[in-house]
Design a protein around this motif. Sequence first.
Motif, PDB file in Angstrom:
ATOM      1  N   ASN A 119      -3.072  13.591   3.890  1.00  0.00           N
ATOM      2  CA  ASN A 119      -4.446  14.006   3.618  1.00  0.00           C
ATOM      3  C   ASN A 119      -4.475  15.470   3.197  1.00  0.00           C
ATOM      4  OD1 ASN A 119      -7.179  15.179   4.324  1.00  0.00           O
ATOM      5  ND2 ASN A 119      -7.582  12.998   4.680  1.00  0.00           N
ATOM      6  N   GLN A 172      -3.156  10.180   7.114  1.00  0.00           N
ATOM      7  CA  GLN A 172      -2.553   9.585   5.926  1.00  0.00           C
ATOM      8  C   GLN A 172      -3.641   8.854   5.151  1.00  0.00           C
ATOM      9  OE1 GLN A 172       0.970   9.555   4.916  1.00  0.00           O
ATOM     10  NE2 GLN A 172       0.875  11.305   6.297  1.00  0.00           N
ATOM     11  N   ASP A 173      -3.745   9.142   3.862  1.00  0.00           N
ATOM     12  CA  ASP A 173      -4.756   8.510   3.012  1.00  0.00           C
ATOM     13  C   ASP A 173      -4.119   7.457   2.114  1.00  0.00           C
ATOM     14  OD1 ASP A 173      -6.839   9.962   3.975  1.00  0.00           O
ATOM     15  OD2 ASP A 173      -6.814  11.464   2.380  1.00  0.00           O
ATOM     16  N   PHE A 174      -4.816   6.346   1.954  1.00  0.00           N
ATOM     17  CA  PHE A 174      -4.381   5.354   0.976  1.00  0.00           C
ATOM     18  C   PHE A 174      -4.445   5.985  -0.415  1.00  0.00           C
ATOM     19  CE2 PHE A 174      -5.708   2.145  -2.155  1.00  0.00           C
ATOM     20  CZ  PHE A 174      -4.579   1.336  -2.138  1.00  0.00           C
ATOM     21  N   ASP A 175      -3.374   5.851  -1.175  1.00  0.00           N
ATOM     22  CA  ASP A 175      -3.303   6.524  -2.470  1.00  0.00           C
ATOM     23  C   ASP A 175      -2.794   5.600  -3.577  1.00  0.00           C
ATOM     24  OD1 ASP A 175      -3.732   8.931  -3.940  1.00  0.00           O
ATOM     25  OD2 ASP A 175      -1.565   9.191  -4.077  1.00  0.00           O
ATOM     26  N   ASN A 234     -12.278   5.888   3.487  1.00  0.00           N
ATOM     27  CA  ASN A 234     -11.084   6.030   4.322  1.00  0.00           C
ATOM     28  C   ASN A 234     -10.462   4.654   4.548  1.00  0.00           C
ATOM     29  OD1 ASN A 234      -9.170   7.158   6.002  1.00  0.00           O
ATOM     30  ND2 ASN A 234     -10.503   7.084   7.810  1.00  0.00           N
ATOM     31  N   HIS A 263      -7.712   1.615   5.193  1.00  0.00           N
ATOM     32  CA  HIS A 263      -6.513   1.312   5.968  1.00  0.00           C
ATOM     33  C   HIS A 263      -6.187  -0.166   5.791  1.00  0.00           C
ATOM     34  CE1 HIS A 263      -6.476   5.207   8.016  1.00  0.00           C
ATOM     35  NE2 HIS A 263      -7.794   5.089   8.094  1.00  0.00           N
ATOM     36  N   GLU A 264      -4.903  -0.471   5.785  1.00  0.00           N
ATOM     37  CA  GLU A 264      -4.455  -1.836   5.528  1.00  0.00           C
ATOM     38  C   GLU A 264      -4.793  -2.752   6.692  1.00  0.00           C
ATOM     39  OE1 GLU A 264      -0.314  -4.101   4.201  1.00  0.00           O
ATOM     40  OE2 GLU A 264      -0.529  -1.918   4.018  1.00  0.00           O
ATOM     41  N   GLY A 314       0.813  -1.197   0.000  1.00  0.00           N
ATOM     42  CA  GLY A 314       0.000   0.000   0.000  1.00  0.00           C
ATOM     43  C   GLY A 314       0.855   1.258   0.000  1.00  0.00           C
ATOM     44  N   LYS A 315       0.338   2.314  -0.623  1.00  0.00           N
ATOM     45  CA  LYS A 315       1.022   3.606  -0.666  1.00  0.00           C
ATOM     46  C   LYS A 315       0.104   4.637  -0.016  1.00  0.00           C
ATOM     47  CE  LYS A 315       1.377   5.651  -4.632  1.00  0.00           C
ATOM     48  NZ  LYS A 315       1.797   5.974  -6.016  1.00  0.00           N
ATOM     49  N   TYR A 316       0.675   5.504   0.824  1.00  0.00           N
ATOM     50  CA  TYR A 316      -0.124   6.459   1.576  1.00  0.00           C
ATOM     51  C   TYR A 316       0.438   7.868   1.403  1.00  0.00           C
ATOM     52  CZ  TYR A 316      -1.979   2.252   3.688  1.00  0.00           C
ATOM     53  OH  TYR A 316      -2.560   1.019   3.872  1.00  0.00           O
ATOM     54  N   ASP A 317      -0.458   8.826   1.218  1.00  0.00           N
ATOM     55  CA  ASP A 317      -0.078  10.231   1.063  1.00  0.00           C
ATOM     56  C   ASP A 317      -0.729  11.057   2.162  1.00  0.00           C
ATOM     57  OD1 ASP A 317       1.438   9.693  -1.126  1.00  0.00           O
ATOM     58  OD2 ASP A 317      -0.044  10.390  -2.596  1.00  0.00           O
TER      59      ASP A 317
END
Length: 479
Positions: A242, A249-252, A349, A351-352, A237-240
């Motif tokens: 918000n 941090q948002d999943f992106d 929203n 999340h892993e 997963g990649k997070y950026d």
Amino acid sequence: MKLRSLFSISIATALCCILSLDGFAQSTRSSYFMKTSYTRTSLNAALRPDQGYIGVPLLSNIYLDARTNTFNLENLTFPLNGERVTFMHSQIPASKALSNISDDNYVTTNLAFSIMSAGFYRGDSYWNFDFGIRANADSNVPKSVFELLKVGFDENETVTHDLSNVSLAGSVFAEIGVTNSRTFLNNSLTLGARGKLLLGISYVDLDAESLNITAGSEFWRAKSRVTLKGAGPGIKGKYDENEYDPTKQDFDGFNFGDFNIPGYGLGIDIGAVYDFKDAPVGFLRKLKVSYALNDLGFISWSKGNFIQLSSPETEVIVSPNDYSTHNDGSTSIIDIFDHALDDLRQAVNLHEDPRTSGYTATLRANMNVGLEYEVWDDKMTAGFLYSTRFGNYFTTKEFTLSANYTPKEWLAASFSYSLAYSAFKTFGLAVHIAPSRGINFFLASDYSIVRISPQWMPTSTKAINVQMGVSIPFGGRRP
């Protein structure tokens, strides 16, 4: 791949009809009753061509197909003052804008690409070998998404929209298949089976079990319970940060590691054809019936190549795009949904989830039932084919009528009409040139006349497909 891109697959595929393009199999239904067709074995493992063949590498079978119940320009744009405007135009009332939108608006797509293939007869048995790539996707956009875009910013009231049926499922895999069919009962009965080794390349499954957006004049309040499964080589997963809350941090999207084969699986096709040539009643002797079940199987994705994310059912405040910019109706449909997908990404929203194992996904099974009646001895038959595709979130069906003409041993043609998607606006046509020596060629489509805009978007068509292939005759003809 960003979450926005995952949503985009369902919209952009529907509007453009140019992505990996039926989930029914790897051949047009127009070819089902054509004796010259070697690709019809993929529709029914008991169907066999008139002669053996060796496929020209990379050219023996290329098949693209897409179908929908809603997504075309006729449903999403409207005539106004001598031009067509989008459903978002301020002068198009909501009742009219949503009149052609179904409660569920789906797209199902498929690509089949053969890299190497061959078929030959040995006694009364027919053997077929094939190695190729397949890709498919199912997506659904509920009517509430269109309602949200059209009326979600009514300043006089706050409205809650239930988007719970948003879904997307798709996979890409390599397939190595071996088919064998044999005749029984004085050649009246043909039984066939195809075993398949599957090499998984990628997989995605987005399921909105619960997604509610309360739209006000200035913001959206969203609650969701969404699950996203993904598979690919070394997927992470990649997070950026918000955009609206730097503390979050948002999943992106996804990052991938070194290439490997992330999934392995097995599949089987089974089929049967019965020829009533020995029936005691005269008119029955010209009848053939056939039945097939295809793509019964699975792909298991390994732990290091699989990821699952979910969204807890918590409230999220979304500052949506300004949709008033679309009220003049001149913005493209793609741009409208591009903004919508941005906002849906914020509302979900993700999340892993910690996982200790991989994941096993089933294939999209399909069924074909055929009736064929000989009209003119060895020259023409009439066919009826009923096809059902059992998708991840919905099932689609098609009824196809065809007239199949073989004026010469080396030339065959089929004219067909598919009831569910053609709507008297298109028909199917297949042509096979199959001499016993030289090069064989075929071109086929179940929806051969397609009206498109200058931007290559379908105007009124609900389905489109095309298939072509080149091969070289090999061995003798069918005994």
